[in-house]
Scaffold this active site. Sequence first.
Site, PDB file in Angstrom:
ATOM      1  N   ALA A  68     -11.500 -14.534  15.755  1.00 24.69           N
ATOM      2  CA  ALA A  68     -12.593 -13.213  15.350  1.00 24.69           C
ATOM      3  C   ALA A  68     -11.869 -12.501  14.173  1.00 24.69           C
ATOM      4  CB  ALA A  68     -13.024 -12.495  16.541  1.00 24.69           C
TER       5      ALA A  68
ATOM      6  N   LEU B 110      -9.657 -10.655  14.361  1.00 23.78           N
ATOM      7  CA  LEU B 110      -9.058  -9.216  14.857  1.00 23.78           C
ATOM      8  C   LEU B 110      -7.638  -9.429  15.409  1.00 23.78           C
ATOM      9  CD1 LEU B 110     -12.666  -8.245  16.589  1.00 23.78           C
ATOM     10  CD2 LEU B 110     -11.758  -7.338  14.396  1.00 23.78           C
ATOM     11  N   GLY B 111      -6.834 -10.237  15.105  1.00 25.78           N
ATOM     12  CA  GLY B 111      -5.578 -10.258  15.647  1.00 25.78           C
ATOM     13  C   GLY B 111      -5.302 -10.737  17.050  1.00 25.78           C
ATOM     14  N   SER B 112      -6.161 -11.653  17.557  1.00 19.70           N
ATOM     15  CA  SER B 112      -5.888 -11.896  18.958  1.00 19.70           C
ATOM     16  C   SER B 112      -4.505 -12.613  19.166  1.00 19.70           C
ATOM     17  CB  SER B 112      -7.052 -12.613  19.553  1.00 19.70           C
ATOM     18  OG  SER B 112      -7.011 -14.004  18.895  1.00 19.70           O
ATOM     19  N   SER B 113      -4.397 -13.491  18.116  1.00 19.61           N
ATOM     20  CA  SER B 113      -2.874 -14.296  18.207  1.00 19.61           C
ATOM     21  C   SER B 113      -1.717 -13.393  18.060  1.00 19.61           C
ATOM     22  CB  SER B 113      -2.950 -15.584  17.310  1.00 19.61           C
ATOM     23  OG  SER B 113      -2.905 -14.891  16.019  1.00 19.61           O
ATOM     24  N   ALA B 114      -1.950 -12.496  17.172  1.00 20.45           N
ATOM     25  CA  ALA B 114      -0.656 -11.530  17.239  1.00 20.45           C
ATOM     26  C   ALA B 114      -0.642 -10.668  18.393  1.00 20.45           C
ATOM     27  CB  ALA B 114      -1.008 -10.509  15.967  1.00 20.45           C
TER      28      ALA B 114
ATOM     29  N   ASP C  70      -0.053  -8.401  11.041  1.00 23.77           N
ATOM     30  CA  ASP C  70      -0.915  -8.337  12.273  1.00 23.77           C
ATOM     31  C   ASP C  70       0.046  -8.053  13.411  1.00 23.77           C
ATOM     32  OD1 ASP C  70      -2.776  -9.264  10.683  1.00 23.77           O
ATOM     33  OD2 ASP C  70      -3.480 -10.900  11.707  1.00 23.77           O
TER      34      ASP C  70
HETATM   35  C1  MEV Z   1      -4.628 -11.727   8.446  1.00 24.32           C
HETATM   36  O1  MEV Z   1      -5.134 -10.742   9.288  1.00 24.32           O
HETATM   37  C2  MEV Z   1      -4.480 -11.204   7.128  1.00 24.32           C
HETATM   38  C3  MEV Z   1      -4.137 -11.805   5.915  1.00 24.32           C
HETATM   39  O2  MEV Z   1      -3.784 -11.312   4.960  1.00 24.32           O
HETATM   40  C4  MEV Z   1      -2.782 -12.945   6.307  1.00 24.32           C
HETATM   41  C5  MEV Z   1      -1.524 -12.172   6.604  1.00 24.32           C
HETATM   42  O3  MEV Z   1      -1.459 -11.014   5.975  1.00 24.32           O
HETATM   43  O4  MEV Z   1      -0.722 -12.555   7.293  1.00 24.32           O
HETATM   44  C6  MEV Z   1      -5.284 -12.617   5.660  1.00 24.32           C
END
Ligand code: MEV
Length: 305
Positions: free
Chosen positions: A87, A89-93, A135
């Site tokens: 999504a 919204l950073g779920s994997s991070a 993230d």
């Molecule tokens: C992803 O949330 C943000 C990007 O700039 C990738 C990153 O900074 O790692 C697209």
Amino acid sequence: MAVAEAPGKVIISGEHFVVHGATALAASINRSVRVEASHSAKPEVVSNLRDGESLLPAKKLLESLYRERKVAPNVKVVITSEIPDGAGLGSSAATMVALTAAVSLLEGWYRDMPGLIKAAGVGEKLVHVNPSGIDVTVSAMGGVILFRVGQPPQPVVLPRPVRLLVAYSGRKRDTGRLIAKVSSMKDAFPALFSALCDSATLASQMSLDQLLKGDAAALGKLMTYNHAVLGRAGASNARLDGLVDLCIASGCLGAKLTGAGGGGSVIGVPPENGAPVVEKLKKKGYNAFITEIPCGGVRAWIASS
Ligand code: MEV
């Protein structure tokens, strides 16, 4: 059992260009991933959302955390996420941060904040290939952060909370592929791309100024401007453009894609009363909610299993 909860994030300004040295502005949100870690006879990772394949990075991170300490990964990890996968919204991070925090607490491996971000970043690289690190940094530290690769993240203190609208387009995005797509513009037009990076840094600083002033109208205008630039750089598509237009037509003061784009989510500056905007978006089938920033970062504690 050790438990950790880590929040998702939105990028307010500077995504993609941050990978190439620009400054970005990001904030943690009120949706999180919870990880419960307990000792077990064999390694096991289960989740309420993720299919077997997308659990692979979490499994690999787990192995690498234990390999580093030369111990067998005899741990069961249960992941419960409030953030849809893909999504933007950073779920994997958030998963990597919560997993690292929970396992480290369970095993008594002390990590300070930079150590936690570094360890979780190993897992994030398995998912997104060439991430900037924004993230995992925002998920771990929480709050509102000015981020530039190679420099210490700068936490920002807001004089008053600010509300943002978040709307999920319903389309999964692939961050690694999108980073490569936008980066290809750098190879084609290096001087133009470098000017866009400088302009993204300026837009992030200006967005921060408006957040600090509490000028919702100006923040909204900057978001819509940022969306147009990201679109030109290849990060948007018709569905996201349509969702940005819908947010604005429903009363937002401005809106933009957030994160990698190509799918994922849009954020907007809601009017004073944001509830009708959320309702309109929900009626059209979008998963929408309001988050107030700042929100917290990762939390970890010991619980009885
Ligand atoms: C992803 O949330 C943000 C990007 O700039 C990738 C990153 O900074 O790692 C697209």
